[in-house]
Design a protein around this motif. Sequence first.
Motif, PDB file in Angstrom:
ATOM      1  N   UNK A  82       0.934  -1.311   0.088  1.00 19.63           N
ATOM      2  CA  UNK A  82      -0.011   0.076  -0.262  1.00 19.63           C
ATOM      3  C   UNK A  82       0.778   1.403  -0.086  1.00 19.63           C
ATOM      4  N   UNK A  83       0.106   2.545  -0.242  1.00 22.51           N
ATOM      5  CA  UNK A  83       1.153   3.586  -0.177  1.00 22.51           C
ATOM      6  C   UNK A  83       0.134   4.727   0.405  1.00 22.51           C
ATOM      7  N   UNK A  94       5.038   9.947  -1.278  1.00 22.67           N
ATOM      8  CA  UNK A  94       4.426   8.792  -1.115  1.00 22.67           C
ATOM      9  C   UNK A  94       5.144   7.702  -0.306  1.00 22.67           C
ATOM     10  N   UNK A  95       4.692   7.299   0.799  1.00 22.99           N
ATOM     11  CA  UNK A  95       5.349   6.283   1.541  1.00 22.99           C
ATOM     12  C   UNK A  95       4.909   5.005   1.069  1.00 22.99           C
ATOM     13  N   UNK A  96       5.820   3.813   0.596  1.00 20.03           N
ATOM     14  CA  UNK A  96       5.326   2.790   0.040  1.00 20.03           C
ATOM     15  C   UNK A  96       5.627   1.817   1.182  1.00 20.03           C
ATOM     16  N   UNK A  97       4.586   0.831   1.534  1.00 14.39           N
ATOM     17  CA  UNK A  97       4.896   0.126   2.596  1.00 14.39           C
ATOM     18  C   UNK A  97       4.470  -1.429   2.073  1.00 14.39           C
ATOM     19  N   UNK A 107       8.989  -3.766   4.365  1.00 18.21           N
ATOM     20  CA  UNK A 107       9.882  -2.649   4.038  1.00 18.21           C
ATOM     21  C   UNK A 107       9.262  -1.621   3.872  1.00 18.21           C
ATOM     22  N   UNK A 108       9.861  -0.254   3.614  1.00 16.49           N
ATOM     23  CA  UNK A 108       9.176   0.942   3.400  1.00 16.49           C
ATOM     24  C   UNK A 108      10.129   1.701   2.630  1.00 16.49           C
ATOM     25  N   UNK A 109       9.551   2.726   1.760  1.00 18.16           N
ATOM     26  CA  UNK A 109      10.278   3.219   0.668  1.00 18.16           C
ATOM     27  C   UNK A 109       9.369   4.622   0.237  1.00 18.16           C
ATOM     28  N   UNK A 110      10.206   5.804   0.721  1.00 19.50           N
ATOM     29  CA  UNK A 110       9.679   7.173   0.558  1.00 19.50           C
ATOM     30  C   UNK A 110       9.942   7.397  -0.977  1.00 19.50           C
ATOM     31  N   UNK A 111       9.063   7.902  -1.628  1.00 21.91           N
ATOM     32  CA  UNK A 111       9.262   8.375  -3.076  1.00 21.91           C
ATOM     33  C   UNK A 111       8.426   9.467  -3.403  1.00 21.91           C
ATOM     34  N   UNK A 168      -3.194  -1.016   7.066  1.00 20.21           N
ATOM     35  CA  UNK A 168      -3.618   0.373   7.630  1.00 20.21           C
ATOM     36  C   UNK A 168      -3.130   0.510   9.103  1.00 20.21           C
ATOM     37  N   UNK A 169      -2.819  -0.613   9.684  1.00 20.73           N
ATOM     38  CA  UNK A 169      -2.573  -0.241  11.101  1.00 20.73           C
ATOM     39  C   UNK A 169      -1.250   0.041  11.267  1.00 20.73           C
ATOM     40  N   UNK A 170      -0.246  -0.249  10.123  1.00 15.45           N
ATOM     41  CA  UNK A 170       1.201   0.235  10.084  1.00 15.45           C
ATOM     42  C   UNK A 170       1.026   1.636   9.790  1.00 15.45           C
ATOM     43  N   UNK A 171       0.162   2.153   8.942  1.00 14.26           N
ATOM     44  CA  UNK A 171      -0.017   3.694   8.484  1.00 14.26           C
ATOM     45  C   UNK A 171      -0.104   4.457   9.735  1.00 14.26           C
TER      46      UNK A 171
END
Length: 236
Positions: A82-83, A94-97, A107-111, A168-171
């Motif tokens: 999800x992003x 956008x935070x991709x998780x 993993x997470x990646x900010x783009x 969504x809990x991680x977000x």
Amino acid sequence: MNIPSSMPRLKGFRYPREVIAYAVWVYHRFALSTADVEDLLAERGVIVSRETIRLWVNRFGAHFAACIPRDRPKPNDKWHLDEVVITIRGKKHWLWRATDANGDVLDILVQTRRNAKAAKRFFKRLVVQFGEPRVVITDKLRSYIKPISTLAPQADHRAHKGLNNAIEVSHRLTRKREKLFGRFKSYRQAQRFLSAHDQINLIFSPRRYQLTATSYRHARIDALSIWADYTAEMAA
């Protein structure tokens, strides 16, 4: 102040590694600012500035974040991707998780983009780290279709917003810290902090609703023991 230590001190650091590790732990484990951590340490006789704590968190948070995925079991082969949008200096990022079926963050990646190129970059990182998944669940963003079919052709790709509630809990944790920071100040700060924050909370957040009180206490003891082991591995 001379604080007893059961571990060798880090070269060039005034306080024992247990003190540094404690500062990193409380900062990431609880929704605290560096000022809050400064007060907690001061109550224990450790007088350091917020800037010192920030340096400890930045330097050694990455150490703990690297140790945790190294030693954890292989994640579940059912992934949720999800992003979510975050604002950095007034600009949309956008935070991709990605999480597995157990809710553990992979993993997470900010783009800066939410397109096929960004989706491919993120999904490729996951495949390189963990191999091809069996199932991939995403929202209805079409940018996922080609990267998943190319990089994991055998995977069952399910694009359905309602199936992705677990991530969504991680977000929510990200939103909580974002409010505390008054929004992230830079791309690097967001990536560095969230990469460490998600991993550290992984070992200290057992699913309490699934455990008895005794089992939860044992899980907490195990997590603190793991943290002590990683503290012993710290290097200057």
